[in-house]
Design an enzyme around this catalytic site. Structure first.
Site, short mmCIF file in Angstrom:
data_model
loop_
_atom_site.label_atom_id
_atom_site.label_comp_id
_atom_site.label_asym_id
_atom_site.label_seq_id
_atom_site.Cartn_x
_atom_site.Cartn_y
_atom_site.Cartn_z
N CYS A 99 0.84 -1.20 0.11
CA CYS A 99 -0.08 -0.21 0.09
C CYS A 99 0.81 1.16 -0.09
CB CYS A 99 -1.13 -0.08 1.19
SG CYS A 99 -0.30 -0.19 2.79
N CYS A 104 -1.57 7.93 7.26
CA CYS A 104 -0.35 8.09 7.39
C CYS A 104 0.02 8.32 8.84
CB CYS A 104 0.40 9.06 6.60
SG CYS A 104 0.21 8.90 4.88
#
Lengths: 385, 148
Positions: B34, B103
């Site tokens: 990813c 993130c």
């Protein structure tokens, strides 16, 4: 924005001055509705028909074979959904590839919800479809083949003329999305042999929001938008007259300039590819090096991620794009790069550079100057390196 | 999508990039599939984080959140460092675009994973520290995505 180096011409292009100037009167003095009957309207109507002739000529088509639309995605949708509308007696099978533009892929997926079956052909590591694989996928119930003329990410050019021969021999209709190809490789619908073909203005230095669908004489095309009699009753709605005028001028000029422009873009591309591959270790070019659009380069840089590259390039005024997930808004990288067999990690580290008519050697040299340092800098930060 | 000045600053001038030799604790989270991998190394002395370094494979937000996370924990006792959440990191960066929130979660996880490593190596306990969510997966992070 004068000091920018724009290397994302596959995303969109700057409207050229000739097109912008040709459009201006149709916002102002010549604002008439082409469907009205007075002189003002007749001028607008003539302008639309002149543009139709220009787009047709650029494609080697007849003006009556050109339908203006709201852009490439609309033309793709129309061509694909038209199969159910105009050819219900045919079988319910569509052949396409894994690496089409989403306007084609998602339209095919939609057709699957409407009783159709779709075959998504693999494209191989070089990014070129094998015509024999297309032929092998044809079934008695195949109604349509839809394969792009040139890919939007890796620029690989598909053997559409060969596929058209197969389609014709097997009695299957063929649509091709030529949005990326127009202005970069010669297009002649007669020689190409496609039944339907999609083009868009904003990729050829024309305005956004206008495109066309070519439908070969003899094919059936049902209305996509019902309403007025515009576009011979098939695409209702008052014409985007300035947009269409700009499209016509842009199409005429790219066709005229192709012979000079394509080799120029090719030389710049080759300069870039040679320089980058030799200056950056663990880098490569994605897709076949030569069976691709002259101005397209798509690199893979191991151990780093594409959005980071773009952000650092932007600091130098350079604009390009990437197939990384972070630029697509999902967790998966580009379906095109996955389709040509790239591992996820490498697909995240891709950089697409697309050269257009405004790019110069100095642009390429600037990119070549800064890119190796950017890659090094990100690799120094990467736990994979 | 737009990054705040703080995100761009930490991306352009990342703090604490690197590795720590003989780190007291080290954690790597995410996977190449990813597109984000973060590694955090910690130096812990007398229960206090005296140094933190990171290496990140990822987008601008991934690099900025790693950088910010390390600055937020240096000098903190481990008991406080475990309170670092993705929200703390996001707030310090004055926000992230919605698609980039993951993130900041990865940065939180990376710190926790490094602390967990410290706990295991030293046989100590940090109250409130749970094992990393997917410890099994962390043993063999998805580097397979980068081969070939």
């Amino acid at each position: 924005m004068e000091n920018i180096i724009y290397l994302d011409n596959a995303a969109t292009t700057r409207v050229r001055a000739e097109a912008a100037e040709a459009m201006r009167p149709y916002f102002e003095a010549e604002f008439g509705n082409p469907s009205s009957i007075y002189e003002l309207a007749r001028n607008a109507k003539r302008a639309v028909e002149t543009a139709r002739g220009e787009v047709a000529a650029a494609l080697g088509a007849q003006p009556t074979e050109i339908y203006f639309t709201g852009g490439g995605s609309e033309s793709d949708n129309w061509a694909i959904k038209n199969i159910a509308e105009s050819y219900p007696e045919r079988g319910k099978h569509i052949i396409t590839t894994e690496f089409e533009h989403h306007a084609v892929l998602h339209a095919c997926q939609y057709m699957e919800t409407r009783g159709y079956e779709a075959t998504y052909l693999p494209v191989g590591t070089n990014g070129v479809v094998d015509p024999a694989a297309v032929e092998a996928a044809i079934r008695p119930d195949t109604a349509l083949i839809t394969i792009m003329l040139a890919n939007n990410e890796i620029g690989t050019v598909q053997p559409i003329a060969e596929i058209a021969e197969i389609a014709k021999r097997r009695g299957v209709l063929l649509h091709t999305d030529a949005v990326q190809a127009l202005g970069h490789v010669p297009i002649n619908v007669k020689r190409l042999g496609a039944d339907f073909l999609t083009v868009a203005a904003h990729k050829i230095y024309g305005p956004k929001g206008v495109g066309a669908l070519y439908a070969r004489k003899g094919t059936k095309l049902k209305p996509f938008i019902h309403g007025g009699a515009q576009e011979r009753g098939r695409r209702a709605g008052t014409e985007n007259v300035p947009g269409i005028v700009g499209f016509g001028v842009a199409a005429r000029l790219v066709a005229e300039e192709l012979e000079r422009e394509a080799p120029r873009e090719f030389a710049l591309r080759e300069r870039l590819v040679d320089a980058v591959l030799s200056a950056v270790p663990d880098s490569r070019l994605n897709g076949d090096r030569f069976k691709r659009l002259p101005g397209n380069a798509n690199f893979a840089f191991k151990y780093i991620e594409g959005e980071s590259i773009l952000l650092l390039l932007e600091r130098h005024g350079i604009f390009a794009s990437s197939g990384s997930a972070c630029t697509s808004g999902s967790l998966d990288p580009s379906h095109v790069l996955l389709a040509i067999g790239m591992p996820h990690g490498e697909a995240h580290g891709s950089l697409r550079v697309t050269i257009g008519r405004y790019n110069t050697e100095a642009d390429i040299d600037k990119l070549v100057e800064v890119l190796p340092g950017i890659v090094r800098r990100l690799r120094d930060m990467s736990p994979l390196h | 999508m737009e990054y705040t000045a703080e995100v761009l600053d930490h991306f352009m001038h990342p703090r604490n990039v690197g590795d720590i030799e003989d780190a007291s604790g080290s954690g790597t989270v995410g996977n190449a599939r990813c597109g984000d991998i973060m590694k955090v190394d910690l130096k812990i002395e007398d229960g206090v984080i005296t140094d933190a370094k990171f290496k990140t494979f990822g987008c601008g937000a991934a690099i900025a959140t790693s950088s910010m996370a390390t600055t937020l924990i240096i000098g903190k006792p481990v008991g406080e460092a475990i309170k670092l959440t993705n929200k703390t990191v996001m707030d310090a960066l004055k926000g992230l675009p919605p698609v980039k929130v993951h993130c900041s979660c990865l940065a939180e996880e990376a710190v926790r994973s490094a602390l967990w490593d410290y706990v295991k190596k030293n046989g100590v306990e940090i109250e409130g520290l749970a094992p990393p969510k997917d410890e099994a997966e962390l043993e063999h992070i998805g580097l397979e995505g980068l081969e070939g």
